[in-house]
Design an enzyme around this catalytic site. Structure first.
Site, PDB file in Angstrom:
ATOM      1  CG  MET A   1      -6.158  -2.751   0.214  1.00  0.00           C
ATOM      2  SD  MET A   1      -7.109  -2.999  -1.292  1.00  0.00           S
ATOM      3  CE  MET A   1      -7.651  -1.310  -1.575  1.00  0.00           C
ATOM      4  CB  CYS A   2      -0.560  -2.360  -3.438  1.00  0.00           C
ATOM      5  SG  CYS A   2      -0.921  -4.122  -3.372  1.00  0.00           S
ATOM      6  CD  GLN A   3      -0.076   4.274  -0.560  1.00  0.00           C
ATOM      7  OE1 GLN A   3       0.455   5.213  -1.158  1.00  0.00           O
ATOM      8  NE2 GLN A   3      -0.725   4.439   0.581  1.00  0.00           N
ATOM      9  CB  VAL A  78       5.042  -0.171  -1.781  1.00  0.00           C
ATOM     10  CG1 VAL A  78       6.375   0.492  -2.074  1.00  0.00           C
ATOM     11  CG2 VAL A  78       3.962   0.862  -1.544  1.00  0.00           C
ATOM     12  CG  ASN A 108      -4.633   0.319  -4.674  1.00  0.00           C
ATOM     13  OD1 ASN A 108      -5.499   1.170  -4.877  1.00  0.00           O
ATOM     14  ND2 ASN A 108      -4.483  -0.277  -3.511  1.00  0.00           N
TER      15      ASN A 108
END
Lengths: 269, 269
Positions: A1-3, A78, A108
């Site tokens: 996962m990411c932001q 990110v 995301n």
């Protein structure tokens, strides 16, 4: 996962304050340490920065926190790797030209087994599910609007088509997404995405991730107006709103201009 | 007019020394002060930097002189505007994806009235003759090799096709050009382009544009090998060779691998 992070404004705006809090999530206050990227887009050609390191301490990220590049739309990501190795090729945002505009995309989530055939008009450079989905999306937009000449479609034409296409991706998994051509910002919520509007009278904003506060009234003029979108609220002191599951919102000139809460396909699925 | 720089090596190489001399031409030792750009390409996704300011004193250029990013192919450009306003959209290098590879292009020269029809597979974002020529070139490569799937063509297949296409552009004016997919570097000379090979035993190199000298033997290992291409020689002490008019050279893994001196169409023109 990411932001994810995006800012859309009615005047070129620096993102140093927001990126200071956001980039801390790239390895310091959160574990998204597998690369990062950032795009500054004013409608023609975005300045795009990619780095396979940690946004919290990469020299290039420090440069961007210290040097206020300005743009009407800023988009950042990110990464916490799920599909695809750690490396530049898998860092968001992804960028492609269509209809003489530069389209910038970040995601995301995690799409399980979504590898639809691509006709070659846009092909991935890396290995992520995200970039594959982006290429498929542009391919479908080319089919809907034509790949050839003429101006890129306005958001009023594009948003309803996106609202039909995005659920076809999000049925395969989590699909929080940001897309911009530097004119409009398209944001799709799946599991977690938030937004907040800022305008006169501006408040003070206190970052969640750093001991840093900014008097938004001092940083902005009375006519400035902007929207900030982020996976999790960046500030403690502002009225962030959560996207509903499957909700698509369009922002332009620093304000919400379109939304669709219940996409037909998702409701039927 | 503009100036070009490229480095192609058999191992990831820093370009800080060469860029220190080259970027001085962006407003200090020469008048190419209308923007600049630089790409670091290792075959998948290049890191690309664009800036509408002067390469000699832009903060982002200073960052790149101070932080040795490394790549097997590096390509840079400082601009003196001839066609198209000063701005990010008209800064080289230009980047497009074709066949799942990222193609990076920069041009020195001026093409008079070369605006051939484009089918929409690649369209310019800015207003330069250069970007239009790049989009046309990719369109013709798509026609020659197919836009769809399969690996991007190897230089052994691409170079002869380029050697037929480039003269069709250069009959319209001055066309010194650099093109890379991060694997091979294609360099086309029209009026001014030079190259030099570096390998063991390395010499000392003294920049033309700055009072700076580098012991190349200290900066490189005995197995390192590279080629530097530039509009005008960057160093005083090395045996730079001039490209002939209409000459196309291909470099890979830091050495020359292909050349064609007398393109058929130019000879017939």
């Amino acid at each position: 996962m990411c932001q994810l992070l995006a800012i859309n404004s009615n005047a070129p705006t620096a993102a140093t304050f927001s990126f200071t809090g956001f980039s801390a999530r790239g390895g310091a206050t959160d574990h998204h340490a597998d690369g990062w990227g950032m795009a500054f887009h004013d409608g023609q050609v975005p300045q795009v920065f990619h780095d396979a390191g940690r946004a919290c301490d990469a020299p290039l990220a420090a440069f961007l926190r210290q040097h206020p590049l300005r743009a009407r739309t800023v988009l950042a990501h990110v990464r916490k790797a799920t599909q695809g190795a750690v490396g530049l090729a898998n860092c968001h945002p992804f960028v492609r030209e269509w209809r003489g505009r530069s389209w910038v995309f970040a995601h995301n989530g995690d799409l399980k087994g979504f590898r639809p055939p691509l006709d070659g008009s846009h092909l991935p450079l890396g290995q992520t599910d995200s970039e594959h989905a982006f290429c498929w999306l542009l391919q479908r937009l080319r089919q809907a609007f034509g790949g050839g000449h003429g101006p890129a479609p306005h958001w009023q034409a594009l948003a309803p088509v996106l609202a039909e296409l995005l659920p076809q991706i999000s049925v395969h998994g989590t699909f929080n997404m940001l897309l911009t051509d530097g004119h409009a910002l398209y944001a799709h919520g799946s599991t977690q995405l938030h937004w907040v509007a800022r305008q006169h009278p501006f408040a003070r904003a206190q970052l969640v991730d750093c001991d840093l506060e900014l008097d938004l009234a001092g940083a902005n003029g009375p006519d400035d107006r902007m929207v900030v979108v982020a996976t999790q609220p960046l500030t403690r002191t502002e009225p962030w709103q959560a996207f509903g599951a499957g909700e698509l919102r369009v922002f332009e000139q620093g304000r919400p201009v379109w939304q669709q809460a219940t996409p037909a396909l998702a409701a039927a699925a």
